[in-house]
Design an enzyme around this catalytic site. Structure first.
Site, PDB file in Angstrom:
ATOM      1  N   ARG A   1      -0.523  10.730  -6.843  1.00 47.95           N
ATOM      2  CA  ARG A   1       0.672  10.257  -7.571  1.00 47.95           C
ATOM      3  C   ARG A   1       0.651  10.915  -8.996  1.00 47.95           C
ATOM      4  NH1 ARG A   1      -0.052   3.834  -8.216  1.00 47.95           N
ATOM      5  NH2 ARG A   1       2.192   4.065  -9.163  1.00 47.95           N
TER       6      ARG A   1
ATOM      7  N   TYR B   1       6.087 -10.006  -7.266  1.00 42.64           N
ATOM      8  CA  TYR B   1       6.556 -11.607  -6.544  1.00 42.64           C
ATOM      9  C   TYR B   1       7.941 -11.772  -7.183  1.00 42.64           C
ATOM     10  CZ  TYR B   1       2.815 -10.656  -3.572  1.00 42.64           C
ATOM     11  OH  TYR B   1       2.072 -10.317  -2.921  1.00 42.64           O
TER      12      TYR B   1
ATOM     13  N   HIS C   1       0.727  -8.011 -11.220  1.00 45.67           N
ATOM     14  CA  HIS C   1       1.088  -8.759  -9.761  1.00 45.67           C
ATOM     15  C   HIS C   1       2.003  -9.748  -9.474  1.00 45.67           C
ATOM     16  CE1 HIS C   1       0.521  -8.507  -5.411  1.00 45.67           C
ATOM     17  NE2 HIS C   1       0.602  -9.974  -5.634  1.00 45.67           N
TER      18      HIS C   1
ATOM     19  N   LYS D   1       6.942 -16.598   6.553  1.00 46.34           N
ATOM     20  CA  LYS D   1       8.080 -16.511   6.435  1.00 46.34           C
ATOM     21  C   LYS D   1       8.866 -15.477   7.421  1.00 46.34           C
ATOM     22  CE  LYS D   1       9.009 -16.820   1.323  1.00 46.34           C
ATOM     23  NZ  LYS D   1       9.915 -17.840   1.103  1.00 46.34           N
TER      24      LYS D   1
ATOM     25  N   THR E   1       3.315 -14.910   3.604  1.00 44.38           N
ATOM     26  CA  THR E   1       4.447 -13.808   3.974  1.00 44.38           C
ATOM     27  C   THR E   1       4.819 -13.647   5.547  1.00 44.38           C
ATOM     28  OG1 THR E   1       3.397 -12.639   1.998  1.00 44.38           O
ATOM     29  CG2 THR E   1       5.105 -11.247   3.094  1.00 44.38           C
TER      30      THR E   1
ATOM     31  N   HIS F   1      11.634   6.255 -14.700  1.00 45.16           N
ATOM     32  CA  HIS F   1      12.308   5.671 -13.628  1.00 45.16           C
ATOM     33  C   HIS F   1      11.782   4.474 -13.259  1.00 45.16           C
ATOM     34  CE1 HIS F   1      13.116   5.545  -9.474  1.00 45.16           C
ATOM     35  NE2 HIS F   1      11.780   5.369  -9.249  1.00 45.16           N
TER      36      HIS F   1
ATOM     37  N   GLU G   1       4.457 -10.100 -11.351  1.00 41.61           N
ATOM     38  CA  GLU G   1       5.740  -9.421 -11.263  1.00 41.61           C
ATOM     39  C   GLU G   1       6.308  -8.836  -9.847  1.00 41.61           C
ATOM     40  OE1 GLU G   1       8.080  -8.836 -13.841  1.00 41.61           O
ATOM     41  OE2 GLU G   1       9.035  -7.352 -12.765  1.00 41.61           O
TER      42      GLU G   1
ATOM     43  N   TRP H   1       4.631   3.290 -16.390  1.00 36.27           N
ATOM     44  CA  TRP H   1       5.289   1.959 -16.303  1.00 36.27           C
ATOM     45  C   TRP H   1       4.322   0.793 -16.734  1.00 36.27           C
ATOM     46  CZ3 TRP H   1       5.299  -2.866 -13.801  1.00 36.27           C
ATOM     47  CH2 TRP H   1       4.533  -3.033 -12.653  1.00 36.27           C
TER      48      TRP H   1
ATOM     49  N   SER I   1      13.871 -12.340 -23.150  1.00 32.86           N
ATOM     50  CA  SER I   1      15.189 -12.413 -22.605  1.00 32.86           C
ATOM     51  C   SER I   1      14.615 -13.057 -21.214  1.00 32.86           C
ATOM     52  CB  SER I   1      15.970 -11.237 -22.092  1.00 32.86           C
ATOM     53  OG  SER I   1      16.889 -11.466 -20.861  1.00 32.86           O
ATOM     54  N   SER I   2      13.735 -12.628 -20.348  1.00 30.85           N
ATOM     55  CA  SER I   2      13.236 -13.211 -19.102  1.00 30.85           C
ATOM     56  C   SER I   2      12.862 -14.535 -19.212  1.00 30.85           C
ATOM     57  CB  SER I   2      12.123 -12.619 -18.607  1.00 30.85           C
ATOM     58  OG  SER I   2      12.357 -10.967 -18.268  1.00 30.85           O
TER      59      SER I   2
ATOM     60  N   ASP J   1      27.792 -25.494 -14.919  1.00 34.50           N
ATOM     61  CA  ASP J   1      26.987 -24.452 -15.805  1.00 34.50           C
ATOM     62  C   ASP J   1      25.917 -24.402 -15.717  1.00 34.50           C
ATOM     63  OD1 ASP J   1      26.958 -22.237 -17.368  1.00 34.50           O
ATOM     64  OD2 ASP J   1      28.858 -22.343 -18.321  1.00 34.50           O
TER      65      ASP J   1
ATOM     66  N   SER K   1      17.319 -15.453   3.280  1.00 36.75           N
ATOM     67  CA  SER K   1      17.176 -16.961   3.860  1.00 36.75           C
ATOM     68  C   SER K   1      18.716 -17.390   3.903  1.00 36.75           C
ATOM     69  CB  SER K   1      16.215 -17.743   3.259  1.00 36.75           C
ATOM     70  OG  SER K   1      14.912 -17.129   3.176  1.00 36.75           O
TER      71      SER K   1
ATOM     72  N   HIS L   1      -6.600  -6.382  -7.637  1.00 40.78           N
ATOM     73  CA  HIS L   1      -6.628  -5.431  -6.431  1.00 40.78           C
ATOM     74  C   HIS L   1      -5.894  -4.052  -6.961  1.00 40.78           C
ATOM     75  CE1 HIS L   1      -2.634  -7.457  -4.853  1.00 40.78           C
ATOM     76  NE2 HIS L   1      -2.360  -6.510  -5.782  1.00 40.78           N
ATOM     77  N   HIS L   2      -5.519  -4.259  -8.148  1.00 41.06           N
ATOM     78  CA  HIS L   2      -4.831  -2.746  -8.691  1.00 41.06           C
ATOM     79  C   HIS L   2      -6.055  -2.252  -9.449  1.00 41.06           C
ATOM     80  CE1 HIS L   2      -0.725  -3.702  -7.814  1.00 41.06           C
ATOM     81  NE2 HIS L   2      -1.086  -5.152  -7.967  1.00 41.06           N
TER      82      HIS L   2
HETATM   83  C1  HEM Z   1       1.892  -8.553   2.003  1.00 41.98           C
HETATM   84  C2  HEM Z   1       1.943  -8.287   0.893  1.00 41.98           C
HETATM   85  C3  HEM Z   1       1.560  -7.325  -0.073  1.00 41.98           C
HETATM   86  C4  HEM Z   1       0.192  -6.815  -0.109  1.00 41.98           C
HETATM   87  C5  HEM Z   1      -1.045  -7.245   0.748  1.00 41.98           C
HETATM   88  C6  HEM Z   1       0.161  -5.855  -1.287  1.00 41.98           C
HETATM   89  C7  HEM Z   1      -0.981  -5.022  -1.845  1.00 41.98           C
HETATM   90  C8  HEM Z   1      -0.952  -4.091  -2.498  1.00 41.98           C
HETATM   91  C9  HEM Z   1      -2.032  -3.653  -3.480  1.00 41.98           C
HETATM   92  C10 HEM Z   1      -3.570  -3.691  -2.918  1.00 41.98           C
HETATM   93  C11 HEM Z   1      -1.837  -2.495  -4.250  1.00 41.98           C
HETATM   94  C12 HEM Z   1      -2.726  -1.867  -4.997  1.00 41.98           C
HETATM   95  C13 HEM Z   1      -2.720  -0.305  -4.288  1.00 41.98           C
HETATM   96  C14 HEM Z   1      -3.380   0.728  -5.503  1.00 41.98           C
HETATM   97  O1  HEM Z   1      -3.037   0.778  -6.524  1.00 41.98           O
HETATM   98  O2  HEM Z   1      -4.214   1.188  -4.900  1.00 41.98           O
HETATM   99  C15 HEM Z   1      -0.573  -2.728  -4.378  1.00 41.98           C
HETATM  100  C16 HEM Z   1       0.398  -1.972  -5.115  1.00 41.98           C
HETATM  101  C17 HEM Z   1       1.607  -2.074  -5.518  1.00 41.98           C
HETATM  102  N1  HEM Z   1       2.547  -3.201  -4.766  1.00 41.98           N
HETATM  103 FE1  HEM Z   1       1.767  -4.086  -3.194  1.00 41.98          FE
HETATM  104  N2  HEM Z   1       1.331  -5.590  -1.738  1.00 41.98           N
HETATM  105  C18 HEM Z   1       2.118  -6.293  -1.152  1.00 41.98           C
HETATM  106  C19 HEM Z   1       3.530  -6.753  -1.453  1.00 41.98           C
HETATM  107  C20 HEM Z   1       4.215  -6.157  -2.338  1.00 41.98           C
HETATM  108  C21 HEM Z   1       5.601  -6.596  -2.785  1.00 41.98           C
HETATM  109  C22 HEM Z   1       6.369  -7.726  -2.364  1.00 41.98           C
HETATM  110  C23 HEM Z   1       5.936  -5.734  -3.867  1.00 41.98           C
HETATM  111  C24 HEM Z   1       7.025  -5.687  -4.649  1.00 41.98           C
HETATM  112  C25 HEM Z   1       8.282  -6.225  -4.431  1.00 41.98           C
HETATM  113  C26 HEM Z   1       4.788  -4.703  -4.254  1.00 41.98           C
HETATM  114  C27 HEM Z   1       4.724  -3.897  -5.037  1.00 41.98           C
HETATM  115  C28 HEM Z   1       3.577  -3.086  -5.568  1.00 41.98           C
HETATM  116  C29 HEM Z   1       3.570  -1.926  -6.434  1.00 41.98           C
HETATM  117  C30 HEM Z   1       4.701  -1.642  -7.483  1.00 41.98           C
HETATM  118  C31 HEM Z   1       2.468  -1.422  -6.312  1.00 41.98           C
HETATM  119  C32 HEM Z   1       2.066  -0.221  -7.309  1.00 41.98           C
HETATM  120  C33 HEM Z   1       1.643  -0.466  -8.510  1.00 41.98           C
HETATM  121  C34 HEM Z   1       0.922   0.427  -9.629  1.00 41.98           C
HETATM  122  O3  HEM Z   1      -0.085   0.897  -9.464  1.00 41.98           O
HETATM  123  O4  HEM Z   1       1.912   1.090 -10.260  1.00 41.98           O
HETATM  124  N3  HEM Z   1       3.615  -4.943  -3.225  1.00 41.98           N
HETATM  125  N4  HEM Z   1      -0.085  -3.628  -3.197  1.00 41.98           N
HETATM  126 CU    CU Z   2      -0.320  -6.474  -6.767  1.00 52.45          CU
END
Ligand code: HEM
Ligand code: CU
Length: 648
Positions: free
Chosen positions: A474, A281, A277, A355, A352, A94, A279, A159, A193-194, A123, A292, A326-327
């Protein structure tokens, strides 16, 4: 190649192109403009954009179906609907599907379709490479999903593929497990590809802008395309290295990530999140670009603080590379690293938030028109902000230690990924539908789909904040009935079903509109950017009758208010084009597809450890690339005066 190489008579005045050799059948470039061959050999950025869009929407449905199964399993405690093994496969596929096969390619669909139109180009810089990027994407998508149809099963290690879950020792019960190999191989291919696509976009945006289209006049969506492309080419190498090492561990007995032989599982996490990370963005910046474009159009005001929106996008891109750990707060990196990554993560909230204020400033005092695209864009603002707030919450390491691996994180990233990325992409589809298909989605039905999706989404994911704070982990297939999680889980599952209905409505309305929708003119919304200046909808193959001359940031608004100047520009541009022998377009080619098929064959044999087959696939691929080079640049002219295109 034919010995008596003939030159084709140019036959029209002022034709300056070099004489072209008559080629053997193998190297003759296909010319079909309609039918299946035209799609298989296309180099037209608009057709390639549609191919990306169709595939991405298909995988969006697949990923959604997988999500519904997950939610049904979690609806009640101790559920036995699906096995734990299947559950692992479902949450892995998923996420992988939604990120790599739905959101990224849907963004790529807009990059392909809109970016050249927005910069006034005919093009992309490398049209065949563009086709190649799409076919390679499709190959990667197929490889990732093969597991559903064979005994080993689909990938099942998450994933994020954390070591040692991906080591051969942990692979599932089938001795010759290839599910993780499929995941490794699929991601490698998608990376190709990317990166290839991104290089193409970067060169296109830098080199192929219409006269007068300075960097600070680029539409914001194009700016975000550029920044996203840079993020891709800078972050994918990290995961490529990680995947190659994992592949070596699994197939050739090395031990990069194997502790028993001196390997380091944490090395995987660093490499993965250095990619992972940025990714996120890569997933959100295109969405910010789309929003925008939409807000100013429907607020009937120019974007507030254009340079600040652009620079904060770039700042997010830079900072995004400095926060990966931070992950990993709970892996024991030490206090200094934890503090540094914590602070840097909080810093990301600044651009952020900037914006956010610019978007609100755009709406402020505007004459708002509540159309369907506008509703989705406003939905984005609200829900992305909520996701940002919970993101800031877990940027504080002590808080994260509690939230980590709980449903709170699941709520966070769905608010940013669905409430953010997906809502903006759905807004973009509605916004550009009249341009792409010449028809307009009914407002009543469009808004219905918006409200059902909006309600379903919030009913599904809002309760997850509380589930997480109440300790529900989770990635677990069952939970006990006396944990206090029953109601919230039931609500979330009902929400997911509503969300599913909303998405179904959205799709049905799109299909209906495509066939039967109300026909529209080419400037449906009274927009301000160049893509809306195409002579017809759908746009002709050559995009513009004459290349536009740009005098202002809102190029189309300028044209609408400076009619005389625009007429003068067009006459000059037409004259210049005539002296080049008309509009020059690239020819189609079979070889991007051939090369991608070679890659598919090679990948499938490699995953099954049949090396001779893998090499055979590689040979087909290199042959495809070689013949692609040998068939030469090609190209033909379109003459608007006699409406008669001459091919050579
Ligand atoms: C103000 C902006 C953001 C901050 C400060 C932030 C912060 C964080 C932090 C600290 C984690 C880790 C949490 C953990 O695993 O304990 C996290 C996880 C995650 N964030 Fe964000 N984030 C932000 C924006 C975004 C955006 C824009 C996206 C995607 C479009 C995103 C997607 C994710 C995903 C997919 C995870 C989980 C990853 C995983 O463990 O599978 N975040 N975020
Ligand atoms: Cu991150």
């Amino acid at each position: 190649m034919s010995a008596q190489s003939q030159t084709q008579s140019a036959g029209h005045a002022g034709h300056a192109a070099a004489p072209v050799e008559k080629r053997s059948w193998l190297l003759t470039r296909p010319t079909a403009k309609t039918g299946i061959i035209s799609w298989l050999t296309t180099v037209d950025h608009k057709k390639i954009g549609l191919l990306y869009g169709m595939s991405a929407l298909f995988f969006f449905l697949v990923g959604g179906f997988e999500a519904l199964l997950i939610r049904l399993q979690l609806a009640v405690p101790n559920n036995t609907l699906i096995s734990h093994q299947l559950y692992n496969e479902l949450f892995t596929m998923h996420a992988t599907t939604m990120i790599f096969l739905a959101v990224m390619p849907l963004s790529a669909a807009f990059f392909n379709y809109m970016m050249p139109l927005q910069i006034g180009a005919r093009d992309v810089a490398f049209p065949r490479l563009n086709g190649f990027a799409f076919w390679v994407f499709l190959v990667g998508a197929i490889v990732l999903n093969i597991g559903w149809f064979v005994k080993s099963g689909a990938p099942d290690a998450g994933w994020f593929g954390y070591a040692p879950l991906t080591s051969t020792a942990y692979s599932n019960q089938f001795a010759k497990d290839m599910s993780t190999d499929l995941w490794v191989m699929g991601l490698q291919i998608l990376g190709v590809s990317s990166v290839v696509g991104s290089l193409n976009f970067i060169v296109t945006i830098i080199n192929m802008r219409a006269p007068g289209m300075t960097m600070m006049r680029l539409p914001v969506f194009t700016w975000m395309t550029l920044i996203t492309a840079f993020l891709i080419i800078l972050s994918f190498p990290a995961i490529t290295i990680a995947l190659v090492e994992l592949m070596m561990d699994r197939s050739f007995g090395t031990s990069f990530f194997d502790v028993s032989n001196g390997g380091l599982p944490i090395l995987w996490q660093h490499l993965f999140w250095i990619f992972g990370h940025p990714e996120v963005y890569i997933l959100i910046l295109p969405a910010m670009g789309i929003v925008s474009e939409i807000l100013p159009t429907f607020a009937r005001k120019p974007l507030f603080g254009y340079p600040i929106i652009v620079f904060s996008g770039a700042t997010i891109g830079f900072l995004g590379f400095g926060v990966w750990s931070h992950h990993m707060f709970t892996t024991g990196m030490g206090t200094v690293a934890t503090a540094a990554f914590s602070l840097l993560t909080m810093a990301i909230a600044v651009p952020t938030g900037v914006k956010m204020f610019n978007w609100i400033g755009t709406l402020w005092g505007g004459t708002l028109r509540m159309t369907t695209p506008m509703m989705f864009a406003l939905g984005f603002l609200w829900m992305f902000m909520m996701g940002g707030f919970s993101g800031v919450m877990h940027s504080a390491a002590p808080a994260d230690a509690q939230q980590q691996d709980s449903y709170f994180v699941v709520a966070h990233f769905h608010y940013v990924l669905i409430g953010g990325s997906v809502f903006a992409l759905l807004a973009g589809i509605q916004y550009w539908f009249p341009l792409i298909f010449g028809r307009k989605v009914s407002e009543a039905w469009g808004k219905t789909s918006f409200w059902v999706i909006f309600a379903g989404f919030n009913i599904t994911f809002f309760p997850m904040h509380f589930l997480g704070l109440n300790g529900m982990p989770r990635r677990t297939a069952v939970y006990d009935g006396n944990m206090g999680w029953n109601e919230a889980n039931m609500i979330a599952t009902i929400g997911a079903l509503i969300l599913g209905v909303g998405v179904a409505i959205y799709f049905c309305v799109m299909v209906y509109t495509y066939f039967k929708g109300e026909k529209t003119t080419h400037d449906e919304w009274g927009a301000r950017t160049l893509e809306w200046t195409v002579p017809s909808t759908p746009p002709p193959e050559h995009n513009f009758d004459v290349i536009p001359t740009v005098h202002a940031r809102d190029a189309f608004w300028y044209e609408k208010t400076h009619v005389e100047q625009t007429a003068k520009d067009k006459a000059a541009s037409a004259l210049a084009e005539q002296s080049h022998g008309g509009i020059h377009m690239p020819s189609q080619s079979w070889f991007p597809l051939v090369a991608a098929i070679g890659l598919l064959i090679g990948a499938i044999f490699f995953v099954n450890h049949i090396m001779i087959g893998a090499i055979a696939g590689g040979v087909v691929m290199f042959l495809g690339v070689y013949l692609w080079a040998a068939e030469g640049p090609g190209g033909y002219h379109i003459h608007l005066d006699d409406k008669n295109s001459k091919k050579h």
